[in-house]
Design a protein around this motif. Sequence first.
Motif, PDB file in Angstrom:
ATOM      1  N   LEU A 229       0.827  -1.202   0.000  1.00  0.00           N
ATOM      2  CA  LEU A 229       0.000   0.000   0.000  1.00  0.00           C
ATOM      3  C   LEU A 229       0.865   1.258   0.000  1.00  0.00           C
ATOM      4  CD1 LEU A 229      -2.736   1.407   0.182  1.00  0.00           C
ATOM      5  CD2 LEU A 229      -2.634   1.114   2.670  1.00  0.00           C
ATOM      6  N   LEU A 230       1.913   1.288   0.829  1.00  0.00           N
ATOM      7  CA  LEU A 230       2.792   2.449   0.881  1.00  0.00           C
ATOM      8  C   LEU A 230       3.498   2.666  -0.452  1.00  0.00           C
ATOM      9  CD1 LEU A 230       4.373   1.980   4.426  1.00  0.00           C
ATOM     10  CD2 LEU A 230       2.594   3.584   3.741  1.00  0.00           C
ATOM     11  N   ALA A 231       3.915   1.580  -1.086  1.00  0.00           N
ATOM     12  CA  ALA A 231       4.558   1.697  -2.389  1.00  0.00           C
ATOM     13  C   ALA A 231       3.584   2.266  -3.416  1.00  0.00           C
ATOM     14  CB  ALA A 231       5.071   0.331  -2.845  1.00  0.00           C
ATOM     15  N   GLY A 232       2.344   1.830  -3.374  1.00  0.00           N
ATOM     16  CA  GLY A 232       1.348   2.354  -4.304  1.00  0.00           C
ATOM     17  C   GLY A 232       1.071   3.826  -4.093  1.00  0.00           C
ATOM     18  N   VAL A 233       1.024   4.267  -2.822  1.00  0.00           N
ATOM     19  CA  VAL A 233       0.792   5.686  -2.532  1.00  0.00           C
ATOM     20  C   VAL A 233       1.949   6.527  -3.045  1.00  0.00           C
ATOM     21  CG1 VAL A 233       0.577   7.374  -0.669  1.00  0.00           C
ATOM     22  CG2 VAL A 233      -0.698   5.234  -0.563  1.00  0.00           C
ATOM     23  N   LEU A 234       3.173   6.070  -2.841  1.00  0.00           N
ATOM     24  CA  LEU A 234       4.332   6.826  -3.328  1.00  0.00           C
ATOM     25  C   LEU A 234       4.328   6.908  -4.844  1.00  0.00           C
ATOM     26  CD1 LEU A 234       6.927   8.326  -2.805  1.00  0.00           C
ATOM     27  CD2 LEU A 234       8.131   6.130  -2.662  1.00  0.00           C
ATOM     28  N   TRP A 235       3.997   5.798  -5.509  1.00  0.00           N
ATOM     29  CA  TRP A 235       3.905   5.811  -6.977  1.00  0.00           C
ATOM     30  C   TRP A 235       2.815   6.777  -7.433  1.00  0.00           C
ATOM     31  CZ3 TRP A 235      -0.395   4.280  -9.868  1.00  0.00           C
ATOM     32  CH2 TRP A 235      -0.199   4.262 -11.254  1.00  0.00           C
ATOM     33  N   ALA A 236       1.686   6.803  -6.738  1.00  0.00           N
ATOM     34  CA  ALA A 236       0.592   7.714  -7.100  1.00  0.00           C
ATOM     35  C   ALA A 236       1.021   9.164  -6.922  1.00  0.00           C
ATOM     36  CB  ALA A 236      -0.650   7.411  -6.261  1.00  0.00           C
ATOM     37  N   TYR A 237       1.783   9.456  -5.881  1.00  0.00           N
ATOM     38  CA  TYR A 237       2.224  10.841  -5.663  1.00  0.00           C
ATOM     39  C   TYR A 237       3.204  11.280  -6.745  1.00  0.00           C
ATOM     40  CZ  TYR A 237       4.172  15.015  -3.563  1.00  0.00           C
ATOM     41  OH  TYR A 237       4.589  16.310  -3.354  1.00  0.00           O
ATOM     42  N   LEU A 238       4.142  10.429  -7.097  1.00  0.00           N
ATOM     43  CA  LEU A 238       5.082  10.769  -8.157  1.00  0.00           C
ATOM     44  C   LEU A 238       4.362  10.936  -9.504  1.00  0.00           C
ATOM     45  CD1 LEU A 238       8.044   8.385  -7.236  1.00  0.00           C
ATOM     46  CD2 LEU A 238       7.881  10.844  -6.820  1.00  0.00           C
ATOM     47  N   SER A 239       3.369  10.094  -9.765  1.00  0.00           N
ATOM     48  CA  SER A 239       2.587  10.220 -10.997  1.00  0.00           C
ATOM     49  C   SER A 239       1.789  11.523 -11.000  1.00  0.00           C
ATOM     50  CB  SER A 239       1.647   9.019 -11.147  1.00  0.00           C
ATOM     51  OG  SER A 239       2.368   7.803 -11.176  1.00  0.00           O
ATOM     52  N   SER A 240       1.216  11.889  -9.852  1.00  0.00           N
ATOM     53  CA  SER A 240       0.459  13.134  -9.754  1.00  0.00           C
ATOM     54  C   SER A 240       1.376  14.343  -9.937  1.00  0.00           C
ATOM     55  CB  SER A 240      -0.244  13.213  -8.393  1.00  0.00           C
ATOM     56  OG  SER A 240      -1.145  12.135  -8.224  1.00  0.00           O
ATOM     57  N   THR A 241       2.585  14.253  -9.416  1.00  0.00           N
ATOM     58  CA  THR A 241       3.551  15.333  -9.606  1.00  0.00           C
ATOM     59  C   THR A 241       3.863  15.521 -11.089  1.00  0.00           C
ATOM     60  OG1 THR A 241       4.536  14.901  -7.436  1.00  0.00           O
ATOM     61  CG2 THR A 241       5.863  16.132  -9.022  1.00  0.00           C
ATOM     62  N   ALA A 242       4.028  14.427 -11.800  1.00  0.00           N
ATOM     63  CA  ALA A 242       4.265  14.517 -13.242  1.00  0.00           C
ATOM     64  C   ALA A 242       3.076  15.154 -13.953  1.00  0.00           C
ATOM     65  CB  ALA A 242       4.542  13.123 -13.811  1.00  0.00           C
ATOM     66  N   LEU A 243       1.871  14.837 -13.510  1.00  0.00           N
ATOM     67  CA  LEU A 243       0.668  15.394 -14.123  1.00  0.00           C
ATOM     68  C   LEU A 243       0.584  16.904 -13.901  1.00  0.00           C
ATOM     69  CD1 LEU A 243      -1.909  14.481 -15.653  1.00  0.00           C
ATOM     70  CD2 LEU A 243      -3.041  14.315 -13.437  1.00  0.00           C
ATOM     71  N   VAL A 244       0.877  17.356 -12.684  1.00  0.00           N
ATOM     72  CA  VAL A 244       0.816  18.786 -12.379  1.00  0.00           C
ATOM     73  C   VAL A 244       1.909  19.539 -13.132  1.00  0.00           C
ATOM     74  CG1 VAL A 244       1.016  20.491 -10.529  1.00  0.00           C
ATOM     75  CG2 VAL A 244      -0.243  18.383 -10.137  1.00  0.00           C
ATOM     76  N   LEU A 245       3.115  18.984 -13.188  1.00  0.00           N
ATOM     77  CA  LEU A 245       4.200  19.630 -13.921  1.00  0.00           C
ATOM     78  C   LEU A 245       3.881  19.725 -15.411  1.00  0.00           C
ATOM     79  CD1 LEU A 245       7.378  18.127 -12.223  1.00  0.00           C
ATOM     80  CD2 LEU A 245       6.701  20.537 -12.263  1.00  0.00           C
ATOM     81  N   GLY A 246       3.242  18.694 -15.962  1.00  0.00           N
ATOM     82  CA  GLY A 246       2.851  18.743 -17.369  1.00  0.00           C
ATOM     83  C   GLY A 246       1.852  19.850 -17.635  1.00  0.00           C
ATOM     84  N   ALA A 247       0.871  20.014 -16.741  1.00  0.00           N
ATOM     85  CA  ALA A 247      -0.106  21.100 -16.901  1.00  0.00           C
ATOM     86  C   ALA A 247       0.570  22.458 -16.768  1.00  0.00           C
ATOM     87  CB  ALA A 247      -1.215  20.946 -15.861  1.00  0.00           C
TER      88      ALA A 247
END
Length: 336
Positions: free
Chosen positions: A255-273
């Motif tokens: 679960l912790l690994a999934g949350v960290l992956w989700a945060y890094l993915s969300s960071t990429a999404l915000v930076l792209g916008a």
Amino acid sequence: MPESAPVSRRGRAVYALRRTWRGYLRGRGYDAAAALTFFAVLTAFPAVLLTVAAFALRDSSADAASELVAVIGPFVPAGETDTVRDAIGELLSLRSPGVAVLIGIALTLWTASGWCTAYGRAVNTICGVQEGRPFWFFRGWMLVVAAAAIVLGGAALGILLIGPDTIGELVGGPLSPVTATAWAIVRWPLLLVLLVALLALLQRHAPNVRVSGLRRLSIGSLLTLTAWSAVTAGFALYLHLIGAYGQLYGRLGILLAGVLWAYLSSTALVLGAQLDVELIRLQQLDEGVEAEDHIRLPVKRTDRMLQLARQHDQDVAEGRRMRESLSRSGASTSSD
């Protein structure tokens, strides 16, 4: 006063990238990424319930568990397969999978609409605008957008999880090797098309700004997809080679690994916008628009902005009356 020399292409690129990073920090993009991560995790739980219930509805519990473990097995850290199998077995003990499917659909749709709303707010902040659509209209429309996003995202996740070997086993017979090879070639371009369509859907309908054209393959989208691919590949490699999360936290480590992956993915999404907005700024500067401070994009609706402005004016006027009343009361007391 001599005219300034035109900025080179390299200088323009450096300007856009610098403003992207500074805008991310100044606008607290990390908070927006955290909000997206929260709603992503919130969406993941009913989505897992929906997936497992759908498998349980179609097959027996044993067959459903085997199929699910076979699909997600390559993405599970080494040594954690039995843990995942036990967790799936507990979920498959549902007495009414049909009811669980209906509940899973409703909860997934609602939480996914919250994620789309958070993304819209993040882009609004980046563009320097407020949400102007009425709450009832905005949330209703986000439910529609979320339904489309679930279909696209679910298809993309299925393509990512279902490998050539799984496809070959499903087809069977003499065509199995051919089908597996064809799927190994076709799945990645198909995944790219689905992800681009998902980003285009979000960019067009989630924020309260209008952008001319669909920009289905913008540079910001390419940055998002590239960063997300690197994050996903690197994190999968880390989990398989090191697996520290499983050693330190046990079952909770997944679960912790999934949350960290989700945060890094969300960071990429915000930076792209953010990069997309800075590229729009460059285009407007080229056209002579004064976009050094704020980009000039039309908003979709202003109903909520006007309502908030009226409420603000009302609060200010009431506060002023209170202050003046207290001032007059104090003056009257001192004169007495």
